[in-house]
Scaffold this motif. Structure first.
Motif, short mmCIF file in Angstrom:
data_model
loop_
_atom_site.label_atom_id
_atom_site.label_comp_id
_atom_site.label_asym_id
_atom_site.label_seq_id
_atom_site.Cartn_x
_atom_site.Cartn_y
_atom_site.Cartn_z
N LEU A 11 4.20 -2.03 2.70
CA LEU A 11 4.21 -0.95 1.72
C LEU A 11 3.29 -1.32 0.57
O LEU A 11 3.42 -2.40 0.00
CB LEU A 11 5.63 -0.73 1.22
N ALA A 12 2.35 -0.45 0.24
CA ALA A 12 1.44 -0.69 -0.88
C ALA A 12 1.50 0.48 -1.85
O ALA A 12 1.40 1.64 -1.43
CB ALA A 12 0.01 -0.87 -0.38
N ASN A 13 1.68 0.19 -3.13
CA ASN A 13 1.66 1.23 -4.16
C ASN A 13 0.43 1.06 -5.02
O ASN A 13 0.05 -0.06 -5.37
CB ASN A 13 2.93 1.20 -5.01
N LEU A 14 -0.20 2.18 -5.37
CA LEU A 14 -1.53 2.14 -5.96
C LEU A 14 -1.58 2.75 -7.35
O LEU A 14 -0.74 3.56 -7.75
CB LEU A 14 -2.53 2.89 -5.06
N TYR A 15 -2.64 2.35 -8.07
CA TYR A 15 -2.89 2.85 -9.41
C TYR A 15 -3.13 4.36 -9.42
O TYR A 15 -2.86 5.03 -10.41
CB TYR A 15 -4.10 2.12 -9.99
N GLY A 70 -1.54 6.60 -7.91
CA GLY A 70 -0.32 7.37 -7.69
C GLY A 70 0.09 7.53 -6.25
O GLY A 70 1.08 8.20 -5.95
N ASN A 71 -0.65 6.90 -5.33
CA ASN A 71 -0.35 7.02 -3.90
C ASN A 71 0.44 5.81 -3.41
O ASN A 71 0.39 4.73 -3.98
CB ASN A 71 -1.63 7.13 -3.08
N VAL A 72 1.15 6.03 -2.31
CA VAL A 72 1.86 4.96 -1.61
C VAL A 72 1.43 4.99 -0.15
O VAL A 72 1.30 6.07 0.44
CB VAL A 72 3.39 5.14 -1.72
N TYR A 73 1.18 3.81 0.42
CA TYR A 73 0.72 3.70 1.80
C TYR A 73 1.70 2.84 2.59
O TYR A 73 2.15 1.80 2.11
CB TYR A 73 -0.67 3.07 1.87
N LEU A 74 2.01 3.28 3.79
CA LEU A 74 2.91 2.56 4.69
C LEU A 74 2.13 2.18 5.94
O LEU A 74 1.61 3.05 6.65
CB LEU A 74 4.11 3.45 5.05
N SER A 116 0.88 8.11 4.41
CA SER A 116 0.58 7.93 2.99
C SER A 116 0.97 9.20 2.27
O SER A 116 1.00 10.28 2.86
CB SER A 116 -0.91 7.63 2.79
N PHE A 117 1.29 9.06 0.99
CA PHE A 117 1.65 10.24 0.22
C PHE A 117 1.42 10.00 -1.26
O PHE A 117 1.40 8.86 -1.73
CB PHE A 117 3.10 10.66 0.48
#
Length: 250
Positions: free
Chosen positions: A29-33, A35-39, A50-51
């Motif tokens: 799980l990666a959360n980004l600057y 505002g997105n999150v990637y699985l 991703s969302f």
């Protein structure tokens, strides 16, 4: 072994804050600057989904494997809880007006055949609530109890109980600057540590209003802390803006 995730779609669209893994499901799980999150599936380096959580930075995200949740905290001061199995069903709906899908996807994700939800994600959330009055920096999940810790630039740490409708059951006060990270002690889960830009690390006990003790070894703000449990007793490993990593007795 370190594996580079294929396509680097996440890296291309925003700076990563935190990477969290769930070993049992081989998920990253990666959360980004941005505002997105990637699985990701790290066994085959594929992007699962991703969302967009918010238009503001998402500074922390954690798995809750026993509930099949993803919990995220962002600069809009909100905590959002998603059931990633429910999200699978949500994505199976018709993509169109009113469905919660905007139709806009980064080219890298279109080529990979991965849907990105950019609106209406709160409709798929188990829970969404305002947790703090400033940016949320860190989330820690209790390994056995229904507890979630959050820390913030409002200098507070809060304990939430999801079995009590996500009630805030305790507020920990004592830091004089942003609280950058919180982490539970894996050998004594009634205690946790916090790192702050006030140059201190504090160790707390659940149910107690004041810290058990404070460590003041850094000359500048402390950005991160974690427990090292490889020996007979636990140690705290910390990193700070003084460019030092320190090992302290916990």
């Amino acid at each position: 072994m370190v594996r580079r995730q294929a396509g680097s779609a996440a890296a291309a669209t925003g700076r990563a804050f935190v990477v969290c893994d769930e070993a049992a499901a081989a998920r990253l799980l990666a959360n980004l600057y941005n505002g997105n999150v990637y699985l990701w599936n790290y066994n085959d380096s594929t992007l699962v989904k991703s969302f967009e959580v918010t238009e503001l930075p998402v500074r922390t995200a954690k798995f809750v494997p026993r509930k099949q949740w993803i919990v995220v905290g962002a600069d809009d001061m909100m905590v959002r809880v998603y059931n990633y199995n429910t999200m699978d069903k949500y994505q199976e709906g018709v993509c169109g007006r009113g469905s919660g899908f905007s139709g806009r996807q980064p080219r890298q994700l279109q080529e990979a055949g991965v849907m990105q939800w950019e609106a209406g994600l709160d409709a798929a959330a188990v829970r969404t609530f305002e947790a703090h009055t400033d940016y949320i920096r860190s989330i820690a999940v209790h390994p056995s109890l229904p507890y979630l810790l959050t820390s913030s630039d409002d200098m507070l740490i809060k304990l939430w109980d999801w079995d009590k409708a996500w009630a805030c059951v305790q507020v920990f006060e004592g830091h004089s600057h942003y609280v950058m990270q919180v982490v539970f002690n894996p050998k004594d889960t009634n205690t946790f540590a916090s790192a702050s830009l006030d140059r201190t690390i504090k160790v707390w006990s659940l149910g107690q209003p004041t810290p058990n003790f404070t460590l003041e070894g850094h000359e500048k703000g402390v950005n991160c802390v974690d427990y090292f449990t490889g020996g007979d007793r636990p140690f705290l490993v910390s990193g700070a803006d003084d460019k030092l990593a320190k090992l302290s007795s916990a």
